[in-house]
Write a protein that holds these residues in place. Structure first.
Motif, PDB file in Angstrom:
ATOM      1  N   MET A 149       0.823  -1.199   0.000  1.00 62.54           N
ATOM      2  CA  MET A 149       0.000   0.000   0.000  1.00 62.54           C
ATOM      3  C   MET A 149       0.867   1.263   0.000  1.00 62.54           C
ATOM      4  N   TYR A 150       1.877   1.285   0.874  1.00 60.82           N
ATOM      5  CA  TYR A 150       2.729   2.474   0.941  1.00 60.82           C
ATOM      6  C   TYR A 150       3.640   2.575  -0.265  1.00 60.82           C
ATOM      7  N   GLN A 151       4.028   1.427  -0.814  1.00 60.56           N
ATOM      8  CA  GLN A 151       4.854   1.465  -2.011  1.00 60.56           C
ATOM      9  C   GLN A 151       4.083   2.093  -3.158  1.00 60.56           C
ATOM     10  N   ALA A 152       2.809   1.761  -3.238  1.00 59.44           N
ATOM     11  CA  ALA A 152       1.990   2.279  -4.328  1.00 59.44           C
ATOM     12  C   ALA A 152       1.762   3.778  -4.168  1.00 59.44           C
TER      13      ALA A 152
ATOM     14  N   LYS B 190       3.820   6.130  -3.341  1.00 61.90           N
ATOM     15  CA  LYS B 190       4.950   6.933  -3.839  1.00 61.90           C
ATOM     16  C   LYS B 190       5.168   8.191  -2.972  1.00 61.90           C
ATOM     17  N   GLY B 191       6.105   9.024  -3.422  1.00 64.41           N
ATOM     18  CA  GLY B 191       6.320  10.274  -2.710  1.00 64.41           C
ATOM     19  C   GLY B 191       7.181  10.085  -1.470  1.00 64.41           C
ATOM     20  N   GLU B 192       7.640  11.225  -0.941  1.00 67.74           N
ATOM     21  CA  GLU B 192       8.605  11.200   0.157  1.00 67.74           C
ATOM     22  C   GLU B 192       7.986  10.651   1.441  1.00 67.74           C
ATOM     23  N   LYS B 193       6.741  11.030   1.667  1.00 67.79           N
ATOM     24  CA  LYS B 193       6.084  10.633   2.894  1.00 67.79           C
ATOM     25  C   LYS B 193       5.918   9.114   2.943  1.00 67.79           C
ATOM     26  N   ALA B 194       5.482   8.563   1.806  1.00 64.32           N
ATOM     27  CA  ALA B 194       5.300   7.116   1.730  1.00 64.32           C
ATOM     28  C   ALA B 194       6.644   6.414   1.923  1.00 64.32           C
ATOM     29  N   GLN B 195       7.688   7.009   1.361  1.00 65.17           N
ATOM     30  CA  GLN B 195       9.028   6.432   1.497  1.00 65.17           C
ATOM     31  C   GLN B 195       9.418   6.388   2.982  1.00 65.17           C
ATOM     32  N   THR B 196       9.161   7.485   3.695  1.00 70.76           N
ATOM     33  CA  THR B 196       9.463   7.523   5.123  1.00 70.76           C
ATOM     34  C   THR B 196       8.686   6.439   5.857  1.00 70.76           C
TER      35      THR B 196
ATOM     36  N   ILE C 252       7.715   3.595   4.716  1.00 70.98           N
ATOM     37  CA  ILE C 252       8.328   2.294   4.442  1.00 70.98           C
ATOM     38  C   ILE C 252       9.591   2.131   5.291  1.00 70.98           C
ATOM     39  N   GLU C 253      10.367   3.216   5.367  1.00 74.80           N
ATOM     40  CA  GLU C 253      11.573   3.158   6.211  1.00 74.80           C
ATOM     41  C   GLU C 253      11.198   2.873   7.660  1.00 74.80           C
ATOM     42  N   ASN C 254      10.130   3.499   8.107  1.00 81.07           N
ATOM     43  CA  ASN C 254       9.701   3.261   9.490  1.00 81.07           C
ATOM     44  C   ASN C 254       9.271   1.818   9.701  1.00 81.07           C
TER      45      ASN C 254
ATOM     46  N   VAL D 171      10.990  -3.598  12.179  1.00 80.72           N
ATOM     47  CA  VAL D 171      11.606  -4.925  12.151  1.00 80.72           C
ATOM     48  C   VAL D 171      12.923  -4.896  12.949  1.00 80.72           C
ATOM     49  N   THR D 172      13.693  -3.834  12.738  1.00 81.45           N
ATOM     50  CA  THR D 172      14.941  -3.691  13.495  1.00 81.45           C
ATOM     51  C   THR D 172      14.673  -3.614  14.994  1.00 81.45           C
ATOM     52  N   ALA D 173      13.640  -2.837  15.346  1.00 81.60           N
ATOM     53  CA  ALA D 173      13.307  -2.700  16.767  1.00 81.60           C
ATOM     54  C   ALA D 173      12.968  -4.066  17.359  1.00 81.60           C
ATOM     55  N   CYS D 174      12.280  -4.900  16.593  1.00 80.31           N
ATOM     56  CA  CYS D 174      11.939  -6.253  17.064  1.00 80.31           C
ATOM     57  C   CYS D 174      13.199  -7.084  17.227  1.00 80.31           C
ATOM     58  N   GLN D 175      14.107  -6.893  16.300  1.00 80.26           N
ATOM     59  CA  GLN D 175      15.349  -7.650  16.328  1.00 80.26           C
ATOM     60  C   GLN D 175      16.167  -7.303  17.565  1.00 80.26           C
ATOM     61  N   ASN D 176      16.139  -6.014  17.921  1.00 71.32           N
ATOM     62  CA  ASN D 176      16.927  -5.566  19.063  1.00 71.32           C
ATOM     63  C   ASN D 176      16.220  -5.771  20.391  1.00 71.32           C
ATOM     64  N   PHE D 177      14.976  -6.160  20.323  1.00 71.86           N
ATOM     65  CA  PHE D 177      14.192  -6.243  21.558  1.00 71.86           C
ATOM     66  C   PHE D 177      14.618  -7.453  22.389  1.00 71.86           C
ATOM     67  N   ASN D 178      14.891  -7.173  23.629  1.00 74.40           N
ATOM     68  CA  ASN D 178      15.311  -8.251  24.520  1.00 74.40           C
ATOM     69  C   ASN D 178      14.159  -8.596  25.458  1.00 74.40           C
ATOM     70  N   SER D 179      13.531  -9.740  25.213  1.00 76.45           N
ATOM     71  CA  SER D 179      12.350 -10.069  26.010  1.00 76.45           C
ATOM     72  C   SER D 179      12.703 -10.933  27.214  1.00 76.45           C
ATOM     73  N   SER D 180      14.004 -11.162  27.393  1.00 80.61           N
ATOM     74  CA  SER D 180      14.381 -12.133  28.426  1.00 80.61           C
ATOM     75  C   SER D 180      14.102 -11.634  29.842  1.00 80.61           C
ATOM     76  N   THR D 181      13.974 -10.306  30.006  1.00 81.52           N
ATOM     77  CA  THR D 181      13.755  -9.810  31.367  1.00 81.52           C
ATOM     78  C   THR D 181      12.280  -9.879  31.752  1.00 81.52           C
ATOM     79  N   VAL D 182      11.420 -10.248  30.818  1.00 85.47           N
ATOM     80  CA  VAL D 182       9.999 -10.275  31.126  1.00 85.47           C
ATOM     81  C   VAL D 182       9.492 -11.705  31.229  1.00 85.47           C
ATOM     82  N   GLU D 183       9.131 -12.094  32.425  1.00 86.41           N
ATOM     83  CA  GLU D 183       8.580 -13.434  32.588  1.00 86.41           C
ATOM     84  C   GLU D 183       7.116 -13.405  32.169  1.00 86.41           C
TER      85      GLU D 183
END
Ligand code: ATP
Ligand code: MG
Length: 722
Positions: free
Chosen positions: A493-496, A498-504, A506-508, A513-525
């Motif tokens: 949807m965002y790819q379609a 276009k424009g700078e806002k849509a690009q941002t 997509i980057e977000n 995904v990166t935030a999920c990758q860095n998320f450390n869930s081990s401290t939460v039981e």
């Protein structure tokens, strides 16, 4: 074990507090006196010297970020992992309790947290369902009412509306809203605190467990606790735990949100034998900044009273800049940060503080123009951006089908032909059957109550959610996120678009995904990684920042600057009607709170403080003219240095500010020169300080002997050479 290093770098009073025997304590002290430092050292001391297990400690901080930093600092000081130590905000800790005891708290296992924007939408839905006109019952006001009642511990049934019709209605809306949340397994911010309080109050076993567990409870920024937080603390502490609270009545800035500074005195009454320790030496700011801040706060009444001194240097005077408008203010600030940077200072050391989030846009634009990186705290919340909330809503609905807030958000995002007419039918059905949207959709499909096309689209949507759930099982968190972003159609949807806002956007989404990758869930039981991630996304919305540039100017509201410190600080928008805010104008209580906010702002500065105000300001689309804030006048003149542009005109590096050589000539053609003495028929005599623009638009700044500096449109200024 080296005990002495825990007491190193502390003065006598700080040591007394850190090494005190097990007892209740109140550390009452002004800004920058080392309260937070004492709290951190006390925690380390208890673990290392008194050999208290991390498991038996509870520490409350004002932000999640502060908790993370403290945890890191203590771990590196005493070299012990603190996974067992409960440290976080009131909301974070209460939430943790609700997860661990969701059944007793009367919540479904997959309950979700909603933010204020979700809450707003739900309130609007309730109003519709109750057939109430939003013009008479503004959703924002209702939200305010509901949260206020919850902060005071009141359920709808506990409010006696008497014969007050309007209050009766509010209570009715509150009750309907709460029913809707309960059905959908949704918990708003105020509900987190209230539920967790009720959990402790109504379940002796849960209460007993925690009372036995926590031997020491420590609370930072105590002056901003509200009624429910205080009562929660009392229940947790029981009769055995020792409580240490740290605070400063002069920095109580959340009264408008229900915080009660009186809790400090209440604490002394409720916790027998509490010792009060006052810290009086400030280690943060120069003597000039400190004396100026003390002079401002001295105008408040009913203070608990503190003497704050420093043996540090006098430092530079505080600079006051009168800007022509908000653009000029931003340009000035940016130019000062630029020179700080050129002289070897880092950007991270500088902070721009403002009263309202809306003020940040102009500052951001000026920073971008100058090519300076910046980051905003609180204002631009990563987890509150549209595309991020869309993606999270998919994840939420996948973990809990009854989550109406998530359902509302994505049922037709991306567009799949499920229109408002259809949804209104579904909402009506849900309301009359006391069901969630998901349940109603299922039933209406079964009973063929929906038209062919819409029914088809809805069936496919529900199928998609079920399939996604199966596909996500066993995937690591970041792949889950990646998968739903693609499969939901959000990415396309965002790819379609276009424009700078849509690009941002997509980057977000990639950043998510990166935030999920860095998320450390081990401290939460007690939680799946997904549940843990969703909760932290809701709770820490304002704290998360994509780490693009580590060296960046810090932008934030005065409220979010609490507890922090920076070598270089700018406070902008110091105007009557802005700061103090319009609403506080005639109300002495609110005015004093604004003054405390000013005190908080000034005391963030370590080396150099700039105060700025603009003579005209365009905000919310309106041009306004404000007088300089009274807080400026409350600073003794000896600490202030007004920046006069006359002294800067000759500097070639300033040519940008004053435009090209050609515009300079054009200005001189008006018949005036910088530094010239002029006469105005109303304002009297003054000196020309500055100008902007050319032709009929040009403006001229004159520093009048009687009135101070003013900007005038040159063509209408009726100035004469004096
Ligand atoms: P606020 O009221 O703004 O939250 P605070 O009272 O919590 O302030 P801290 O942030 O703990 O103050 O300390 C202010 C600064 O002074 C920090 O940089 C801290 O490291 C430093 N500091 C505190 N105590 C000492 C000390 N005894 N010697 C040297 N530096 C100190
Ligand atoms: Mg502090």
């Amino acid at each position: 074990m080296d005990v002495s290093n825990l007491l190193d770098g502390l003065n006598d009073k700080q040591r007394d507090a850190v090494a005190a025997p097990a007892q209740h304590m109140l550390i009452l002290a002004g800004a920058g006196s080392g309260k937070t430092r004492v709290l951190v050292h006390r925690l380390a001391w208890l673990m290392q010297v008194e050999t208290v297990a991390p498991y038996s400690l509870l520490a409350v901080t004002f932000t999640n970020k502060a908790a993370q930093e403290m945890r890191g600092r203590i771990e590196s000081t005493i070299g012990v992992s603190l996974n067992n130590l409960w440290m976080g905000t009131f909301h974070g800790l209460s939430h943790r309790m609700l997860r661990a005891h969701y059944q007793q708290a009367g919540l479904p296992q997959g309950f979700q947290i909603i933010d204020s924007d979700d809450q707003y939408r739900l309130v609007k839905r309730v109003l519709k369902a109750l057939n109430l006109d939003e013009k008479h019952w503004p959703a924002k006001q209702i939200q305010w009412f509901i949260n206020g009642r919850k902060d005071d511990g009141q359920r709808p049934g506990m409010i006696d509306a008497g014969g007050d019709f309007s209050l009766q209605q509010m209570v009715k809306i509150y009750a309907a809203y709460q029913e809707m949340c309960d059905r959908a397994g949704l918990v708003d911010f105020a509900e987190i605190l209230l539920r967790s309080f009720e959990l402790l109050k109504n379940h002796a076993d849960v209460r007993g467990h925690y009372q036995q567990r926590f031997r020491h409870i420590l609370v930072d920024e105590f002056q901003d606790t509200n009624a429910i937080q205080y009562n929660w603390l009392r229940l947790l502490a029981g009769n055995a735990a020792k409580v240490m609270i740290v605070g400063d009545d002069d920095q109580s800035i959340y009264g408008w949100r229900g915080a009660r500074v009186e809790n400090i005195q209440q604490f002394l009454r409720d916790f027998d034998g509490a010792e009060t320790i006052r810290l009086e030496q400030n280690y943060r700011s120069t003597a000039t900044i400190l004396k100026a801040a003390n002079a401002v706060i001295a105008n408040n009444s009913g203070r608990l009273g503190k003497d704050l001194w420093t043996d540090g240097s006098e430092g530079e005077t505080i600079s006051l800049y009168t800007a022509f408008n908000e653009l000029d203010e931003a340009r000035f600030i940016v130019s000062r940060i630029r020179s700080w940077h050129n002289q070897g200072g880092s950007l991270t050391e500088s902070a721009i503080l403002y009263r309202n989030n809306a003020q940040s846009r102009v500052l951001e634009e000026a920073l971008i123009q100058e090519g300076l990186h910046y980051r905003i705290y609180g204002g631009l919340r990563f987890y509150e951006r549209q595309e991020i909330k869309d993606a999270l809503a998919y994840l939420r609905l996948i973990s809990n089908r009854q989550d109406d807030a998530a359902m509302e958000r994505i049922i037709n995002t991306p567009a799949r032909g499920i229109g408002d007419t259809t949804m209104n039918k579904v909402r009506l059905h849900a309301r009359s059957e006391q069901q969630t949207l998901w349940q109603s959709l299922q039933l209406m499909l079964q009973q063929k109550q929906l038209s062919g096309r819409a029914a088809n689209a809805i069936e496919q949507f529900m199928q998609l959610i079920d399939t996604l759930e199966q596909e996500l099982t066993d995937l690591p968190l970041f792949e889950q996120a990646e998968h739903i972003i693609k499969q939901s159609g959000l990415y396309a949807m965002y790819q379609a678009e276009k424009g700078e806002k849509a690009q941002t956007r997509i980057e977000n989404l990639n950043e998510l995904v990166t935030a999920c990758q860095n998320f450390n869930s081990s401290t939460v039981e007690d939680m799946t990684p997904l549940a843990a991630f969703l909760s932290q996304a809701a709770l820490e919305a304002g704290d998360y920042q994509a780490e693009e540039h580590s060296d960046a100017v810090q932008l934030m509201t005065l409220h979010s600057a609490k507890g922090l410190e920076f070598p270089l600080v700018f406070i902008c928008g110091l105007e009557e009607g802005m700061f103090p805010s319009q609403q506080s104008g005639d109300d002495p209580t609110r005015l004093e709170e604004e003054r405390r906010l000013c005190y908080v702002g000034m005391t963030r500065a370590m080396q150099k403080l700039y105060l700025c105000h603009a003579e005209s300001r365009r905000l919310y689309g309106q041009e306004q003219y404000h007088k300089a804030s009274r807080f400026i006048r409350e600073i003794p003149a000896e600490y202030l240095d007004e920046i006069r542009l006359t002294t800067q005109v000759s500097r070639p590096s300033q040519s940008n500010r004053f435009g090209s050589a050609a515009s300079h000539v054009a200005f001189e053609n008006t018949g005036f020169r910088l530094g010239q003495r002029v006469l105005h028929d109303k304002f009297g005599e003054g000196t020309v300080l500055n100008y902007e623009g050319t032709g009929p638009q040009s403006r001229i700044q004159v520093n009048f002997d009687q009135l101070g500096s003013k900007w005038l449109v040159t063509a209408y200024a009726r100035l004469q050479a004096a």
